[in-house]
Design an enzyme around this catalytic site. Structure first.
Site, PDB file in Angstrom:
ATOM      1  N   LYS A   1       0.849  -1.207   0.000  1.00 41.33           N
ATOM      2  CA  LYS A   1       0.000   0.000   0.000  1.00 41.33           C
ATOM      3  C   LYS A   1       0.882   1.255   0.000  1.00 41.33           C
ATOM      4  O   LYS A   1       2.093   1.164   0.254  1.00 41.33           O
ATOM      5  CB  LYS A   1      -0.897  -0.012   1.248  1.00 41.33           C
ATOM      6  CG  LYS A   1      -0.128   0.018   2.567  1.00 41.33           C
ATOM      7  CD  LYS A   1      -1.035  -0.276   3.758  1.00 41.33           C
ATOM      8  CE  LYS A   1      -0.258  -0.245   5.063  1.00 41.33           C
ATOM      9  NZ  LYS A   1      -1.069  -0.740   6.192  1.00 41.33           N
TER      10      LYS A   1
ATOM     11  N   TYR B   1      16.547  30.051   9.419  1.00 40.89           N
ATOM     12  CA  TYR B   1      15.333  30.701   9.919  1.00 40.89           C
ATOM     13  C   TYR B   1      15.367  30.835  11.433  1.00 40.89           C
ATOM     14  O   TYR B   1      15.751  29.890  12.140  1.00 40.89           O
ATOM     15  CB  TYR B   1      14.100  29.901   9.511  1.00 40.89           C
ATOM     16  CG  TYR B   1      13.699  30.126   8.077  1.00 40.89           C
ATOM     17  CD1 TYR B   1      13.383  31.406   7.614  1.00 40.89           C
ATOM     18  CD2 TYR B   1      13.636  29.063   7.186  1.00 40.89           C
ATOM     19  CE1 TYR B   1      13.010  31.614   6.289  1.00 40.89           C
ATOM     20  CE2 TYR B   1      13.262  29.261   5.861  1.00 40.89           C
ATOM     21  CZ  TYR B   1      12.949  30.535   5.419  1.00 40.89           C
ATOM     22  OH  TYR B   1      12.588  30.737   4.121  1.00 40.89           O
TER      23      TYR B   1
HETATM   24  C1  LIG Z   1      -0.261  -1.647   6.899  1.00 41.99           C
HETATM   25  C2  LIG Z   1      -0.789  -2.944   7.358  1.00 41.99           C
HETATM   26  C3  LIG Z   1       0.042  -4.069   7.418  1.00 41.99           C
HETATM   27  C4  LIG Z   1       1.542  -3.965   7.258  1.00 41.99           C
HETATM   28  O1  LIG Z   1       2.073  -3.420   8.447  1.00 41.99           O
HETATM   29  P1  LIG Z   1       3.652  -3.306   8.716  1.00 41.99           P
HETATM   30  O2  LIG Z   1       3.746  -2.898  10.133  1.00 41.99           O
HETATM   31  O3  LIG Z   1       4.140  -2.248   7.776  1.00 41.99           O
HETATM   32  O4  LIG Z   1       4.255  -4.617   8.426  1.00 41.99           O
HETATM   33  C5  LIG Z   1      -0.533  -5.295   7.696  1.00 41.99           C
HETATM   34  N1  LIG Z   1      -1.858  -5.411   7.938  1.00 41.99           N
HETATM   35  C6  LIG Z   1      -2.692  -4.351   7.927  1.00 41.99           C
HETATM   36  C7  LIG Z   1      -4.132  -4.547   8.210  1.00 41.99           C
HETATM   37  C8  LIG Z   1      -2.179  -3.080   7.653  1.00 41.99           C
HETATM   38  O5  LIG Z   1      -3.000  -2.024   7.663  1.00 41.99           O
END
Ligand SMILES: *Cc1c(COP(=O)(O)O)cnc(C)c1O
Length: 379
Positions: free
Chosen positions: A53, A273
């Site tokens: 994702k 800054y």
């Molecule tokens: C994002 C997500 C993962 C992966 O999590 P990581 O900590 O990056 O391994 C797995 N399951 C769900 C439901 C998620 O939202």
């Protein structure tokens, strides 16, 4: 591009394509594949999927997902249907693409056309999916998520028998029942075992259905948490999932920042800054063309450093939108000149280190990596 900078080597002229860029990012697909294989071996006989994702946590799902497919991965998770549609263009049909957020209303036809498996998280999603598949005479896989304690996505446990009944009436059953841990990064958290027990309890209603609970950190809670399928994301990309030193995962990215200007300054020079930085001694300062708009967090002002190999070069003053100022005092040898590159993320200082200095987590550093960087994928 001919000859990438090696870590630790002042890199004079990035030839060709990268010349006009302030930041250069290399993404090591070989390291990502090795991380996946390492996790697969660790959880066997459970299977490892890959969470890609958010454009594979900022690293580019169009490159990362096919690499993991070639490494043997056959199940890929994204958050949105739209991400799944893009992913299908680069993955063969025998790769399952699972949509964590499920199918929003009217996106069911896209799920069918692109062969996306929705996670059904609530009754609205479940009824819409059953209505759509029955109306079209489709037999499609679906995943059901239960909320075992995190209060984010998934059916309440009290709905479990209604879920089983509704699917049963439609002549369907889930290909996977999943849940997500709230505190997997804390092995001492009592909630981990509670969530696991609650998921295992669902076997009564969903016999012979595969179960999935662990993401990256959950894998390191031990084999009790692996069940049938694990869902690592961050660990694939080199974020430390176990909080141990050394990191069990290989780092997968390197970032260089280009020096645009170098100046000699006396002690007591105020910098940036708010004039929030001040030199303690006479030194040379480099202005480097990477800033918070590139994902170099402003909250790391006064704490983060650039590096040249193992030489630490502290930031002076605040991180600007497009630049940082770096103290070169620690460098012996011939002075660096505009055009040279400094290490911003690499062996000496990785994603988790910048995250600690910025008061955030490695996940946010990765997903914040700028589209402004010149990018190269290496195997
Ligand atoms: C994002 C997500 C993962 C992966 O999590 P990581 O900590 O990056 O391994 C797995 N399951 C769900 C439901 C998620 O939202």
């Amino acid at each position: 591009m001919g000859g990438l900078p090696r870590a630790g080597a002042a890199y004079r002229r990035a030839s060709g394509d990268a010349d006009g860029y302030g930041g250069l990012l290399t993404i090591d697909l070989g390291a990502i594949a090795r991380n996946w294989r390492r996790l697969s071996a660790r959880v066997a006989p459970a299977r490892a999927s890959a969470v890609v994702k958010a454009d594979a946590y900022g690293l580019g799902a169009h490159e990362v997902a096919p690499t993991l497919y070639r490494a043997g991965c056959r199940a890929f998770f994204v958050a949105h249907v739209e991400e799944g549609i893009k992913l299908r263009a680069v993955l063969p049909r025998d790769a399952e693409i699972i949509i964590l957020h499920g199918a929003p209303a009217r996106s069911e036809p896209d799920c069918d056309a692109y062969q996306l498996t929705p996670v059904l998280n609530c009754m609205e999603q479940l009824t819409a999916w059953i209505r759509f598949t029955s109306a079209n005479g489709l037999k499609r896989r679906c995943v059901v998520q239960f909320d075992t304690g995190m209060t984010r996505f998934g059916f309440d446990l009290s709905e479990a028998s209604s879920v089983a009944a509704a699917l049963g009436m439609a002549g369907s059953r889930p290909s996977l029942v999943m849940s997500h841990l709230a505190c997997a990064d804390d092995p001492s958290a009592a909630s981990n075992a509670v969530q696991r027990e609650r998921l295992l309890d669902l076997r009564k209603l969903f016999p012979d259905t595969e179960l999935s609970l662990a993401a990256s950190s959950g894998i390191f809670l031990g084999p009790d948490y692996h069940l049938d399928l694990v869902r690592p994301g961050a660990a694939l990309y080199g974020v430390n999932p176990a909080g141990t030193d050394p990191n069990p995962m290989e780092s997968t990215i390197r970032l260089w920042g280009r020096i645009m200007q170098v100046r000699e300054v006396p002690a007591g020079t105020e910098v940036g800054y708010g004039l929030a930085g001040r030199t303690k001694a006479a030194t040379r300062l480099a202005t480097v063309a990477v800033g918070y708009a590139d994902g170099f967090f402003r909250s790391a002002s006064g704490r983060a450093s650039a590096w040249l190999g193992s030489k630490r070069l502290p930031l002076v003053g605040r991180v600007s939108m497009d630049s940082i100022v770096v103290d070169l005092a620690a460098l012996p040898g011939p002075p660096l000149v505009p055009g040279d590159l400094l290490d911003l993320l690499g062996d000496a200082y990785g994603v988790d280190d910048l995250a600690a200095d910025a008061g955030t987590i490695g996940y946010e550093i990765l997903t914040g990596l700028s589209s402004r960087y010149w990018r190269e994928y290496v195997e």
